[in-house]
Design a protein around this motif. Structure first.
Motif, PDB file in Angstrom:
ATOM      1  N   TYR A  65       0.846  -1.211   0.000  1.00 36.40           N
ATOM      2  CA  TYR A  65       0.000   0.000   0.000  1.00 36.40           C
ATOM      3  C   TYR A  65       0.878   1.256   0.000  1.00 36.40           C
ATOM      4  O   TYR A  65       0.564   2.261  -0.644  1.00 36.40           O
ATOM      5  CB  TYR A  65      -0.880   0.001   1.261  1.00 36.40           C
ATOM      6  N   LEU A 117      -2.094  -4.961  -2.842  1.00 34.36           N
ATOM      7  CA  LEU A 117      -3.049  -4.462  -1.835  1.00 34.36           C
ATOM      8  C   LEU A 117      -3.419  -5.598  -0.890  1.00 34.36           C
ATOM      9  O   LEU A 117      -4.574  -6.032  -0.835  1.00 34.36           O
ATOM     10  CB  LEU A 117      -4.300  -3.900  -2.535  1.00 34.36           C
ATOM     11  N   ARG A 118      -2.426  -6.159  -0.203  1.00 38.54           N
ATOM     12  CA  ARG A 118      -2.733  -7.174   0.823  1.00 38.54           C
ATOM     13  C   ARG A 118      -1.642  -7.111   1.879  1.00 38.54           C
ATOM     14  O   ARG A 118      -0.617  -6.438   1.681  1.00 38.54           O
ATOM     15  CB  ARG A 118      -2.816  -8.576   0.206  1.00 38.54           C
TER      16      ARG A 118
ATOM     17  N   ASP B 270      -7.967  -5.078   7.514  1.00 38.66           N
ATOM     18  CA  ASP B 270      -9.270  -4.736   6.924  1.00 38.66           C
ATOM     19  C   ASP B 270      -9.333  -3.240   6.624  1.00 38.66           C
ATOM     20  O   ASP B 270      -9.849  -2.824   5.583  1.00 38.66           O
ATOM     21  CB  ASP B 270     -10.392  -5.116   7.898  1.00 38.66           C
ATOM     22  N   LEU B 272      -6.950  -1.133   5.827  1.00 42.64           N
ATOM     23  CA  LEU B 272      -6.208  -0.827   4.588  1.00 42.64           C
ATOM     24  C   LEU B 272      -6.956  -1.370   3.373  1.00 42.64           C
ATOM     25  O   LEU B 272      -7.155  -0.682   2.368  1.00 42.64           O
ATOM     26  CB  LEU B 272      -4.807  -1.451   4.668  1.00 42.64           C
ATOM     27  N   ALA B 273      -7.433  -2.628   3.499  1.00 37.11           N
ATOM     28  CA  ALA B 273      -8.082  -3.253   2.322  1.00 37.11           C
ATOM     29  C   ALA B 273      -9.342  -2.464   1.957  1.00 37.11           C
ATOM     30  O   ALA B 273      -9.541  -2.076   0.800  1.00 37.11           O
ATOM     31  CB  ALA B 273      -8.426  -4.696   2.640  1.00 37.11           C
ATOM     32  N   TRP B 274     -10.188  -2.148   2.969  1.00 33.77           N
ATOM     33  CA  TRP B 274     -11.460  -1.466   2.645  1.00 33.77           C
ATOM     34  C   TRP B 274     -11.194  -0.071   2.086  1.00 33.77           C
ATOM     35  O   TRP B 274     -11.843   0.362   1.132  1.00 33.77           O
ATOM     36  CB  TRP B 274     -12.359  -1.364   3.893  1.00 33.77           C
TER      37      TRP B 274
ATOM     38  N   SER C 500     -15.923  -9.680  11.052  1.00 32.46           N
ATOM     39  CA  SER C 500     -14.643  -9.598  10.325  1.00 32.46           C
ATOM     40  C   SER C 500     -13.484  -9.716  11.302  1.00 32.46           C
ATOM     41  O   SER C 500     -12.373 -10.050  10.901  1.00 32.46           O
ATOM     42  CB  SER C 500     -14.543  -8.263   9.574  1.00 32.46           C
TER      43      SER C 500
ATOM     44  N   ILE D 174     -11.929  -8.501  -1.188  1.00 31.69           N
ATOM     45  CA  ILE D 174     -11.867  -7.165  -0.576  1.00 31.69           C
ATOM     46  C   ILE D 174     -10.873  -7.194   0.575  1.00 31.69           C
ATOM     47  O   ILE D 174      -9.962  -6.394   0.651  1.00 31.69           O
ATOM     48  CB  ILE D 174     -13.273  -6.760  -0.049  1.00 31.69           C
ATOM     49  N   THR D 175     -10.983  -8.215   1.466  1.00 32.84           N
ATOM     50  CA  THR D 175     -10.114  -8.125   2.661  1.00 32.84           C
ATOM     51  C   THR D 175      -8.824  -8.900   2.426  1.00 32.84           C
ATOM     52  O   THR D 175      -8.271  -9.467   3.326  1.00 32.84           O
ATOM     53  CB  THR D 175     -10.827  -8.759   3.872  1.00 32.84           C
ATOM     54  N   GLY D 176      -8.421  -9.008   1.161  1.00 31.79           N
ATOM     55  CA  GLY D 176      -7.113  -9.622   0.914  1.00 31.79           C
ATOM     56  C   GLY D 176      -7.143 -11.074   1.347  1.00 31.79           C
ATOM     57  O   GLY D 176      -8.147 -11.591   1.825  1.00 31.79           O
ATOM     58  N   ASN D 178      -5.595 -12.600   3.758  1.00 30.00           N
ATOM     59  CA  ASN D 178      -4.804 -12.861   4.973  1.00 30.00           C
ATOM     60  C   ASN D 178      -5.407 -13.982   5.791  1.00 30.00           C
ATOM     61  O   ASN D 178      -4.811 -14.542   6.658  1.00 30.00           O
ATOM     62  CB  ASN D 178      -4.732 -11.569   5.809  1.00 30.00           C
TER      63      ASN D 178
END
Lengths: 120, 298, 660, 182
Positions: A65, A117-118, B270, B272-274, C500, D174-176, D178
């Motif tokens: 990022y 982006l992970r 989350d 960063l991802a969102w 989440s 969306i949330t990669g 991980n």
């Protein structure tokens, strides 16, 4: 109030705030000094004394990022002047910035597809 | 003259935020809690860790307070009531608030402690998530106002507030502002449950008082910035302008403090991802929509 | 008067500050706010504000008896508090390492309230004093040693430069009192973690021996050769390490001896083996990897640099390049060789159960390794278990401060089993009512701790107040509280971000030694109540999930709360178990009870009414070593959620042979 | 005039002093933040020269980018805390030479290039921003778009160098990825 006076006022507020904080520090030291006791100044970690320095190489996992952020940060520098004159210039500005943002959005999509982006 | 008035209003606002936060987190409304805890903090010892980066450790709380106060200088509370009406006002708010990150990095690296270190670098990750969501919505606001002057931004909203003109931008800016002030659910750097206070853990006594003062000032400044950008500043029917500003700032502050109580802390992954996969495309869409609206409605 | 006062005359300003502090009593609770709630103490109502770090605290509140292993930690916390500080002890005698208690009172809510009153007056008058003594204790002493910041395993007693990389050594203080060789396993290559580090350890050992034969030479004057690092007598340049000729050849030949192909795990590149097989850390089968050309010649390359040093521009070879320094460091999942630091999330961490001795090795904010220590060593006998029955039961309940009723019921049932007594149905159902009430209180306590850890302020305050009200409630109050609990659980279903933060975290496959809600969340139907005839009479059916992650465990505990409410309604009475009079018998008896954390099993042998031997098996003992696999290579936030979801009680860890 | 000159000199010297501090400290984060504050002093200098947009932009953007430089320095440099006071400066003669040459080149450009007529009164700050905007959309639209292209190439280059290709080609959720199972 012309711009130089405004900057002077800002500098004055900055120095004023620092003065306020120094006066708080003076008030606190007037109340009493901090006593040097054994193990009092070791960083508090849940009851166990760890005296080793924490200044080691920190493995940040968001560097994917961060790399993209640098480019988007650059892009932002162009957006403000464009936004100010946008209404005046009209559709040309919209198309112009549209191309600019599309190019950068392309970079974002590329990053996303390459797994930047992970959490690395 | 206006400077002293606004600084006094800022101090009163900070006191009000402290009372609200104590009331919301402990459930008891008592006007004296912030004053008592402030004096108590002044009375306690202030410990400096044994092998700190002394400059970082001392400068961090002051820099946090400084960045919040400087960001407040360009906020208009009434048509004439603004400290410095800078020509690049909106940009200046953003520039001042970036030094919150620098202060948190210093507070994280300074004390040489394990929790502070993790807290500090996590806030840099948080900035990477929210920074774009502050810049792009402000760009959309400036597009409508045709100027960076905050007074001009407020004046440009007289018919239709920006919250109705560009609601998407408002939502993104509101979330990013809460992330900037590390309010729950974005309190990643000072997480009590995960990092035992994180960046704030090593501060005690008067340094902790300055740190908390900086954080409270940051909340009131961000709330008033949201009001200026999206809720039409001092404009409103019936009541005098200063009353409208006060009511709106109070309302936004209460919403910011309450919103965090009702959900657990978001994880950095989350966040960063969102922000990157959903937030930035929406922000670009918002700019595009506002671009069309500005051209369509003369 | 308080022992931790500040130096100064109680004049005008200081008097104001003293009264302000007496009204704003910030407290650090030992062993933990969850233990205080389990004892039924409502700290907020008494006027104490719980804080996360000793730096922010004025009062150290010690609740209940503290095992020996935590005395040092309590001393460290007290030493790290800011003055004016006070020690407030509830319901236990003070132990040697802490100063004498300022306020002592009994372990109950009113004991707490009048203790707080005394604290307020003590602070108002005694916060500042003219004669103040420093606090010191053996646990706080330090010993100086010198180490290199890049190779922390080097520990010399005098300053110099690091034999491995030539950097000047830095001072490092270590614990003097523990005396054990404080070898820092900063990076894993030196730790004797057998199956993982075979390749690395061999490498490190080889490196260590290699260092002994390292010579130091000056880049400008190669003829100057010294054994110890230092500066060159001719030109004052600092000397660099260089391996002597002979050492080099042996080193090279040793490299050829290795098969040209090595096997490594895609996920854990630091796992290097000569033969194919499965990776010890994650079980994936290893892939062949030739020793890349660069690795071999890089090794020789370094050697090449060090030999013909003189003709090259002398400046840039002064320090070791990053590749050499990080060659042996273990690589993280993204292939970066980073330094790992050990951070204690130790006995008094605000987000984890009080008393859980845990140290996590952090690689950035990812957990690379974790170490836990049980509170009670196996050989160290518990407080002398006195033979007569009443004391024995009282001491058994001390194993579980979080669930005393369950352990008391366990002891009573074991005694009745030994004596062959049969208890009447309504006494049994009343006992079930008491056990289920405690189960609900425990699950609410766990919810409050989970909310504290994930920063969910509303749930923490709501669950804590419900827990405090529930464990003292009688039948009517339970009926009214049931509605609040139902609405709480419904509200949890609609909370954003909760899923989440818990779905997919701390996944546990179903295996035999799981216990209680953790087992039932992984699909293992291991529940003592399903085979107990009294429970079946009350219409009990087990609740279970299958995913086995933190969310499933949350769902199981919420479902159990609802089901236990129904059981209490049906049983109709609540009465704490009391031991039946068994008289002079000598026999062995055993019983098992479903405590809120899982099945606990007790075997005891009686001789003429005296207990001579007893064996206690507790659920948390099995769960303690689940922490390591759960937290391997997880983000810190996810790892702590996983550990929290196990609902460990460090007090009952370690199945013990209790010899009286 | 003199107050403005004083502030220009003051902030210029502060920028140079922080610049020197970058190389005198052993700690990586300290040198990164010294560079950050040197850029801030530079931004303040622009403000004192009444180039408001440029100054505020400099103050803002440099802060985030130097902080990101700080994390990369901490991640990849030996002993980031500067505990072992290892002498980080090498190739002294070469760098001294390069420093002097570039200083002379800068002074040369400043003195000998024809900058056009000197504006005695700086335009009003709001006007500056509008003028910059029109400039971007008018004469130097080509530069503006090439800047976009160069930013895109830097993005693609950075990602292709730094990011490990994703082994299992999961659909980018969306949330990669991980929560992937071990």
């Amino acid at each position: 109030m012309d711009s130089l006076e405004q900057y002077g006022l800002l500098l004055g507020i900055l120095i004023g705030t620092i003065g306020f904080v120094l006066s708080l520090f003076a008030l606190a030291s007037a109340i009493g000094k901090t006593r040097k006791e054994s193990a009092k100044d070791v960083p508090a970690t849940a009851g166990q004394l760890t005296r080793d320095p924490a200044w080691v190489r920190y493995h940040a996992r968001y560097y994917g990022y961060a790399l993209l952020f640098l480019s988007f940060d650059m892009e932002m520098a162009y957006m403000y002047p464009w936004a100010v004159v946008y209404k005046q210039v009209g559709v040309v500005a919209l198309l112009d910035m549209g191309v600019f943002l599309a190019i950068l959005f392309l970079g974002l999509l590329y990053g996303w597809s390459q797994g930047a982006l992970r959490r690395q | 003259m206006t400077t002293t008035i606004i600084l006094l209003l800022l101090v009163f606002g900070v006191y009000l935020v402290a009372v609200l936060e104590a009331w919301i987190s402990s459930g008891r409304f008592r006007l004296t809690t912030p004053i008592l805890s402030g004096i108590a903090l002044l009375g306690r010892e202030s410990i400096v860790p044994r092998k700190p980066d002394r400059i970082f450790f001392e400068v961090a709380p002051v820099l946090l307070l400084l960045s919040a106060v400087l960001a407040a200088t360009v906020i208009p509370l009434m048509p004439g009531l603004i400290i410095t009406d800078l020509a690049t006002g909106a940009l200046f708010i953003n520039a001042a608030l970036v030094y919150v990150l620098v202060a948190m990095l210093m507070a994280g690296w300074g004390p040489d402690g394990a929790y502070a270190m993790v807290g500090g670098w996590r806030f840099l990750g948080q900035l990477i998530a929210y920074a774009m969501l502050i810049v792009m919505p402000i760009t959309a606001v400036v597009m409508r106002a045709e100027s960076l002057l905050t007074t001009q931004i407020v004046v440009s909203q007289d018919g239709l507030w920006n919250i109705f003109y560009q609601p998407l931008g408002f939502v993104l800016f509101f979330i990013a502002a809460m992330a900037l002030a590390f309010l729950p659910p974005f309190d990643l750097p000072t997480a009590t449950g995960e990092l035992a206070g994180g960046v704030e853990a090593e501060y005690s006594g008067v340094r902790l008082a300055v740190f908390r003062l900086g954080r409270l000032t940051l909340i009131i400044t961000l709330a008033s910035a949201t009001v200026v950008f999206y809720l039409g500043g001092w404009q409103g029917p019936w009541l005098p302008p200063w009353a409208w500003s006060g009511i709106k700032i109070l309302a936004v502050t209460v919403t910011m403090l309450l919103a965090g109580r009702l959900m657990p802390r978001i994880s950095e992954t989350d966040l960063l991802a969102w922000c990157w996969k959903l937030g930035i495309p929406l922000a670009l869409l918002n700019i595009f929509l506002v671009g069309i609206l500005v051209l369509v409605i003369p | 008067m308080i022992s931790g006062a500040r130096l100064g005359k109680l004049s005008g300003l200081r008097r104001l500050v003293a009264t302000a502090i007496s009204r704003d009593l910030t407290t650090f609770v030992i062993p933990g706010p969850d233990i205080a709630r389990a004892h039924g103490l409502d700290l907020a109502a008494a006027g104490l504000q719980i804080v996360a770090s000793p730096r922010h605290a004025s009062v150290l509140l010690v609740v209940g008896d503290i095992p020996l292993a935590l005395h040092d930690a309590a001393t460290v916390i007290y030493a790290q508090m800011v003055r004016p500080r006070a020690l407030f002890i509830l319901g236990t005698e003070i132990f040697s390492s802490l100063p004498d208690a300022d306020i002592m009172s009994r372990l109950s809510q009113d004991g707490l309230i009048d203790g707080v009153q005394q604290l307020r007056t003590a602070f108002a008058e005694g916060a500042f004093r003219l004669d103040v003594a420093d606090f010191d204790a053996p646990a706080l002493q330090i010993r100086i040693e010198y180490t290199c910041s890049m190779h922390p395993e080097i520990a010399l007693n005098e300053p110099g430069s690091c034999p491995k990389c030539g950097m000047t050594l830095i001072i490092r203080e270590t614990q003097a009192s523990t005396g054990r060789a404080h070898t820092k396993q900063k990076n894993v290559d030196v730790s004797v973690d057998e199956q993982m580090a075979t390749g690395n350890e061999h490498n490190a050992h080889h490196h260590m021996s290699d260092a002994a034969k390292v010579e130091f030479t000056c880049p400008m004057h190669p003829e100057v050769v010294q054994d110890a690092p230092g500066s060159c007598p001719r030109c004052g340049m600092n000397l660099e390490p260089r391996e002597t000729k002979t050492e080099h050849t042996h080193d090279h030949s040793q490299m050829n001896h290795d098969a040209a192909v090595q096997y490594t795990c895609p996920m854990h590149p630091e796992v290097v083996q000569d033969g194919p097989g499965s990776c010890p850390r994650c079980g994936m089968n290893l892939e062949p990897r030739e020793i890349t050309e660069s690795e071999t010649n890089e090794h020789s390359g370094m050697d090449h640099d060090s030999t013909d040093h003189s003709d090259m521009d002398h400046g840039d070879m002064a320090f070791m390049s990053m590749i050499d320094v990080t060659k042996n460091l273990p690589r993280s999942t993204d292939g970066l060789p980073m330094e790992w630091t050990e951070a204690p999330f130790g006995p008094f961490f605000p987000g984890l159960p009080g008393g859980l001795m845990l140290t996590l090795t952090l690689d950035g904010d990812t957990v690379a390794d974790s170490k836990t220590q049980p509170l009670f060593e196996n050989k160290e006998l518990l407080p002398q278990v006195s033979p007569d029955i009443v004391n024995f039961i009282q001491q058994i309940t001390r194993f579980g401060p979080l669930s005393p009723v369950a352990f008391q019921l366990l002891a009573c049932q074991a005694l009745e089993n030994a004596a062959g007594l049969e208890i009447s149905a309504n006494v049994a159902s009343a006992r079930i009512g008491a056990l289920e009430q405690e189960r609900i209180a425990n699950h609410l306590g766990w919810l409050a701790l989970f909310a504290q850890q994930t920063g969910f302020n509303w749930l923490q305050r709501r669950a804590a107040s419900l827990q405090l009200k529930f464990c003292l409630a009688d039948m009517q109050q339970i009926a009214t509280l049931a509605a609040d609990i139902q609405s709480l659980i419904k509200r949890l279903g609609k909370t954003p971000l909760l899923k989440s933060r818990t779905v997919g975290i701390g996944k546990l496959a179903s295996d035999s030694n799981l216990r209680g809600p953790v087992a039932r969340a992984s699909g293992v139907a291991n529940d003592v109540r399903s085979t107990d005839k009294n429970y079946i009479a009350l219409g009990f059916e087990a609740v279970s999930q299958t995913q086995g992650d933190a969310y499933a465990r949350l769902q199981v505990r919420l479902a159990e709360i609802i089901h236990s409410l129904k059981l209490i309604q049906v049983s109709g009475a609540i009465e704490r178990p009391t031991p039946a009079d068994t008289g002079e018998i000598s026999a062995t008896g055993e019983a098992s009870v479903e405590t809120p954390r899982g099945m606990a099993h007790l075997e005891l042998t009686l001789q003429k009414g005296q207990v001579i031997a007893a064996r206690l098996e507790t659920p948390s003992t099995y769960h303690l070593d689940l922490i390591k696999p759960l937290t391997e290579q997880q983000a810190l936030a996810d790892a702590l959620v996983a550990i929290g979801s196990l609902d460990l009680s460090p007090w009952e860890v370690q199945s013990r042979e209790i010899q009286t | 005039m003199t107050a403005q000159m004083f502030f220009i000199a003051f902030f210029g010297l502060a920028a140079v002093w922080f610049g020197i501090a970058v190389f005198r400290t052993y700690s990586m984060v300290r040198s990164a933040l010294a560079l950050l504050f040197s850029q801030t002093a530079l931004g303040a200098m622009f403000l004192s020269m009444q180039a408001e947009f440029l100054g505020v932009l400099q103050i803002m953007m440099m802060a985030t980018e130097m902080s990101i430089m700080a994390i990369f320095m901490v991640m990849f440099m030996m002993d980031p805390g500067g505990l072992s006071t290892m002498d980080m400066i090498h190739q002294k003669r070469l760098s001294l030479l390069a420093g002097i040459v570039s200083f002379l080149a800068a002074v040369g450009v400043a003195v000998f290039v024809d900058w056009g007529p000197v504006e005695m009164i700086a335009p009003d700050p709001a006007q500056q921003t509008i003028a910059l905007g029109l400039e971007l959309l008018g004469r130097s639209m080509l530069i503006f778009e090439t800047a976009g292209i160069t930013i895109l190439t830097s993005m693609i280059a950075a990602i292709s160098v730094a990011i490990q290709p994703v082994k299992q080609n999961t659909v980018p959720t969306i949330t990669g990825s991980n929560h992937h199972e071990h």
